[in-house]
Scaffold this motif. Structure first.
Motif, PDB file in Angstrom:
ATOM      1  N   MET A   1      33.913  -1.340  38.503  1.00  0.00           N
ATOM      2  CA  MET A   1      33.445  -0.242  37.657  1.00  0.00           C
ATOM      3  C   MET A   1      32.930  -0.787  36.323  1.00  0.00           C
ATOM      4  N   LEU A   2      32.020  -0.057  35.732  1.00  0.00           N
ATOM      5  CA  LEU A   2      31.470  -0.384  34.417  1.00  0.00           C
ATOM      6  C   LEU A   2      31.856   0.733  33.455  1.00  0.00           C
ATOM      7  N   PHE A   3      32.323   0.343  32.256  1.00  0.00           N
ATOM      8  CA  PHE A   3      32.671   1.385  31.305  1.00  0.00           C
ATOM      9  C   PHE A   3      31.710   1.358  30.127  1.00  0.00           C
ATOM     10  N   THR A   4      31.511   2.522  29.537  1.00  0.00           N
ATOM     11  CA  THR A   4      30.702   2.654  28.333  1.00  0.00           C
ATOM     12  C   THR A   4      31.403   3.610  27.392  1.00  0.00           C
ATOM     13  N   SER A   5      31.135   3.496  26.111  1.00  0.00           N
ATOM     14  CA  SER A   5      31.727   4.399  25.122  1.00  0.00           C
ATOM     15  C   SER A   5      30.671   5.371  24.627  1.00  0.00           C
ATOM     16  N   ILE A   6      31.063   6.630  24.488  1.00  0.00           N
ATOM     17  CA  ILE A   6      30.142   7.635  23.967  1.00  0.00           C
ATOM     18  C   ILE A   6      30.834   8.418  22.858  1.00  0.00           C
ATOM     19  N   ASP A   7      30.043   8.978  21.964  1.00  0.00           N
ATOM     20  CA  ASP A   7      30.554   9.803  20.872  1.00  0.00           C
ATOM     21  C   ASP A   7      30.434  11.273  21.266  1.00  0.00           C
ATOM     22  N   ILE A   8      31.537  11.995  21.155  1.00  0.00           N
ATOM     23  CA  ILE A   8      31.516  13.421  21.469  1.00  0.00           C
ATOM     24  C   ILE A   8      32.041  14.205  20.273  1.00  0.00           C
ATOM     25  N   LEU A   9      31.542  15.416  20.109  1.00  0.00           N
ATOM     26  CA  LEU A   9      31.926  16.257  18.984  1.00  0.00           C
ATOM     27  C   LEU A   9      33.100  17.144  19.390  1.00  0.00           C
ATOM     28  N   ARG A  10      34.209  16.970  18.676  1.00  0.00           N
ATOM     29  CA  ARG A  10      35.411  17.750  18.940  1.00  0.00           C
ATOM     30  C   ARG A  10      35.494  18.935  17.976  1.00  0.00           C
ATOM     31  N   PRO A  11      36.102  20.034  18.409  1.00  0.00           N
ATOM     32  CA  PRO A  11      36.221  21.194  17.521  1.00  0.00           C
ATOM     33  C   PRO A  11      37.348  21.032  16.510  1.00  0.00           C
ATOM     34  N   ALA A  12      37.221  21.711  15.381  1.00  0.00           N
ATOM     35  CA  ALA A  12      38.285  21.747  14.384  1.00  0.00           C
ATOM     36  C   ALA A  12      39.366  22.713  14.823  1.00  0.00           C
ATOM     37  N   LYS A  13      40.539  22.617  14.187  1.00  0.00           N
ATOM     38  CA  LYS A  13      41.611  23.557  14.487  1.00  0.00           C
ATOM     39  C   LYS A  13      41.273  24.950  13.952  1.00  0.00           C
ATOM     40  N   VAL A  14      40.456  24.972  12.898  1.00  0.00           N
ATOM     41  CA  VAL A  14      40.131  26.232  12.234  1.00  0.00           C
ATOM     42  C   VAL A  14      38.656  26.543  12.437  1.00  0.00           C
ATOM     43  N   THR A  15      38.355  27.779  12.756  1.00  0.00           N
ATOM     44  CA  THR A  15      36.964  28.214  12.866  1.00  0.00           C
ATOM     45  C   THR A  15      36.643  29.110  11.672  1.00  0.00           C
ATOM     46  N   PHE A  16      35.757  28.610  10.800  1.00  0.00           N
ATOM     47  CA  PHE A  16      35.354  29.383   9.633  1.00  0.00           C
ATOM     48  C   PHE A  16      34.234  30.350  10.014  1.00  0.00           C
ATOM     49  N   PRO A  17      34.264  31.571   9.513  1.00  0.00           N
ATOM     50  CA  PRO A  17      33.135  32.487   9.733  1.00  0.00           C
ATOM     51  C   PRO A  17      31.836  31.860   9.228  1.00  0.00           C
ATOM     52  N   THR A  18      30.732  32.164   9.874  1.00  0.00           N
ATOM     53  CA  THR A  18      29.459  31.538   9.519  1.00  0.00           C
ATOM     54  C   THR A  18      29.048  31.813   8.080  1.00  0.00           C
ATOM     55  N   GLU A  19      29.516  32.928   7.513  1.00  0.00           N
ATOM     56  CA  GLU A  19      29.131  33.246   6.135  1.00  0.00           C
ATOM     57  C   GLU A  19      29.931  32.461   5.104  1.00  0.00           C
ATOM     58  N   VAL A  20      30.934  31.709   5.544  1.00  0.00           N
ATOM     59  CA  VAL A  20      31.719  30.890   4.612  1.00  0.00           C
ATOM     60  C   VAL A  20      31.006  29.557   4.421  1.00  0.00           C
ATOM     61  N   THR A  21      30.343  29.400   3.303  1.00  0.00           N
ATOM     62  CA  THR A  21      29.612  28.162   3.003  1.00  0.00           C
ATOM     63  C   THR A  21      30.194  27.421   1.797  1.00  0.00           C
ATOM     64  N   ASN A  22      31.070  28.092   1.065  1.00  0.00           N
ATOM     65  CA  ASN A  22      31.701  27.483  -0.107  1.00  0.00           C
ATOM     66  C   ASN A  22      33.210  27.694  -0.012  1.00  0.00           C
ATOM     67  N   VAL A  23      33.966  26.615  -0.218  1.00  0.00           N
ATOM     68  CA  VAL A  23      35.420  26.719  -0.125  1.00  0.00           C
ATOM     69  C   VAL A  23      36.068  26.122  -1.371  1.00  0.00           C
ATOM     70  N   VAL A  24      37.280  26.570  -1.647  1.00  0.00           N
ATOM     71  CA  VAL A  24      38.065  26.004  -2.732  1.00  0.00           C
ATOM     72  C   VAL A  24      39.437  25.625  -2.186  1.00  0.00           C
ATOM     73  N   LEU A  25      39.935  24.459  -2.573  1.00  0.00           N
ATOM     74  CA  LEU A  25      41.253  23.984  -2.174  1.00  0.00           C
ATOM     75  C   LEU A  25      42.225  24.253  -3.323  1.00  0.00           C
ATOM     76  N   ILE A  26      43.351  24.882  -3.008  1.00  0.00           N
ATOM     77  CA  ILE A  26      44.336  25.178  -4.048  1.00  0.00           C
ATOM     78  C   ILE A  26      45.690  24.603  -3.656  1.00  0.00           C
ATOM     79  N   ASN A  27      46.506  24.363  -4.678  1.00  0.00           N
ATOM     80  CA  ASN A  27      47.837  23.797  -4.495  1.00  0.00           C
ATOM     81  C   ASN A  27      48.869  24.905  -4.672  1.00  0.00           C
ATOM     82  N   ASN A  28      49.569  25.233  -3.610  1.00  0.00           N
ATOM     83  CA  ASN A  28      50.590  26.277  -3.660  1.00  0.00           C
ATOM     84  C   ASN A  28      51.946  25.714  -3.227  1.00  0.00           C
TER      85      ASN A  28
END
Length: 326
Positions: free
Chosen positions: A1-28
């Motif tokens: 057998m011959l092996f090759t490596s490929i790059d695949i796009l994995r999903p994030a754990k969180v799905t942001f609504p399409t209208e969310v284009t700006n985010v802020v990170l806060i410390n709580n």
């Protein structure tokens, strides 16, 4: 057998609504007590608790996450408010930020999404063991970080919460007991580095991320397989598909058909057609089950790949949703 490596796009754990284009990170988060979660156990000694300051871990984790999100350019803007808004004293029990504080942070930063770090706990152990096989002393420091996040979309009145653990490990070897321990990093600095790593790892939990995976082609001196492999070596995917699809129509043995179908599935995945890849992989499984000459390695290669494609089909739909393409 011959092996090759490929790059695949994995999903994030969180799905942001399409209208969310700006985010802020806060410390709580509330600062972990220095006498909680830190132990030391050297060779032939009892484990004992030690004090280690952890007052800045949340700031470093958030800063690392913010930097990673900015580099990915997934959002139009990423803002950071590093100082904690939590006035409580219970560091071990996360509490979600108050709605008024969420809305205020979103307004100040003109953000549609708010990512809140509600808790960061670290349980770490530093120790020394002796490796009898190599006659070496091994000093180690293991830190397990538990972070709890909440993601808020004020305009939609939606909240998503999840908890994750990350482990960071340091090791030092020496023939000298003292040098093995001296080779470990300063404990406070190490825990800060671990918080930076935790923040960096969190980037892929908020946005789709690239993963490198191995794929395997069946090779053989048989003309049916060899002709297509000549195209694969030059990354002529269309040529490989045309050759193997034609060979599949004339091949006589079920094992050869199983291998041809598997190879076609891999090529279709490389070209981005996951559904066609899954169709050929299913066909490969069917041929394999009716073959009397299949060996264990071939069986596992085909079966495992079929399962991976099943996962990828679900992931592709999720990635498309996260990229706003569905």
């Amino acid at each position: 057998m011959l092996f090759t490596s490929i790059d695949i796009l994995r999903p994030a754990k969180v799905t942001f609504p399409t209208e969310v284009t700006n985010v802020v990170l806060i410390n709580n988060s509330v600062v972990q007590s220095p006498d909680y979660g830190h132990t030391t156990q050297e060779l032939n000694q009892r484990e004992r608790a030690v004090n280690v300051p952890t007052d800045s871990l949340s700031i470093y984790a958030l800063a690392s996450l913010a930097e990673g999100l900015v580099e990915k350019e997934f959002f139009s803007s990423v803002s950071l408010e590093p100082n904690s808004i939590n006035t409580g004293t219970y560091f071990s029990v996360p509490t979600p930020p108050e709605r008024e504080k969420i809305e205020a942070a979103a307004t100040r930063n003109r953000a549609e999404g708010v990512i809140s770090l509600n808790r960061i706990l670290v349980n770490d152990k530093q120790g020394l063991v002796f490796d009898q096989e190599y006659n070496l002393f091994v000093g180690y420091l293991e830190a397990i970080y538990e972070t709890q996040w909440s993601i808020h979309f004020p305009l939609k009145n939606q909240i998503y919460t999840y908890t994750v653990k990350d482990t960071v490990y340091w090791e030092s070897e020496s023939y000298s007991r003292q040098r093995a321990m001296q080779g470990l990093p300063d404990r406070k600095s190490a825990l800060i580095d671990g918080a930076l790593i935790t923040g960096e790892k969190s980037v892929n939990r908020f946005i789709p991320w690239w993963d490198k995976v191995d794929r395997y082609f069946f090779t053989s001196s048989r003309k049916a397989l060899k002709a297509g492999m000549d195209s694969v070596y030059y990354k002529n995917w269309k040529g490989a598909i045309a050759t193997w699809e034609q060979s599949l129509q004339t091949a006589s043995g079920t094992m050869v058909r199983a291998q041809l179908s598997h190879n076609l599935a891999v090529v279709y995945e490389i070209t981005g057609d996951i559904r066609q890849a899954k169709a050929y992989s299913d066909q490969s499984v069917e041929y394999l089950l009716s073959s009397f000459s299949a060996n264990y390695d071939h069986l596992m290669t085909i079966a495992n790949y079929n399962e991976e494609l099943e996962i990828r089909l679900r992931e592709v739909d999720k990635v498309n949703l996260q990229l706003g393409e569905k």
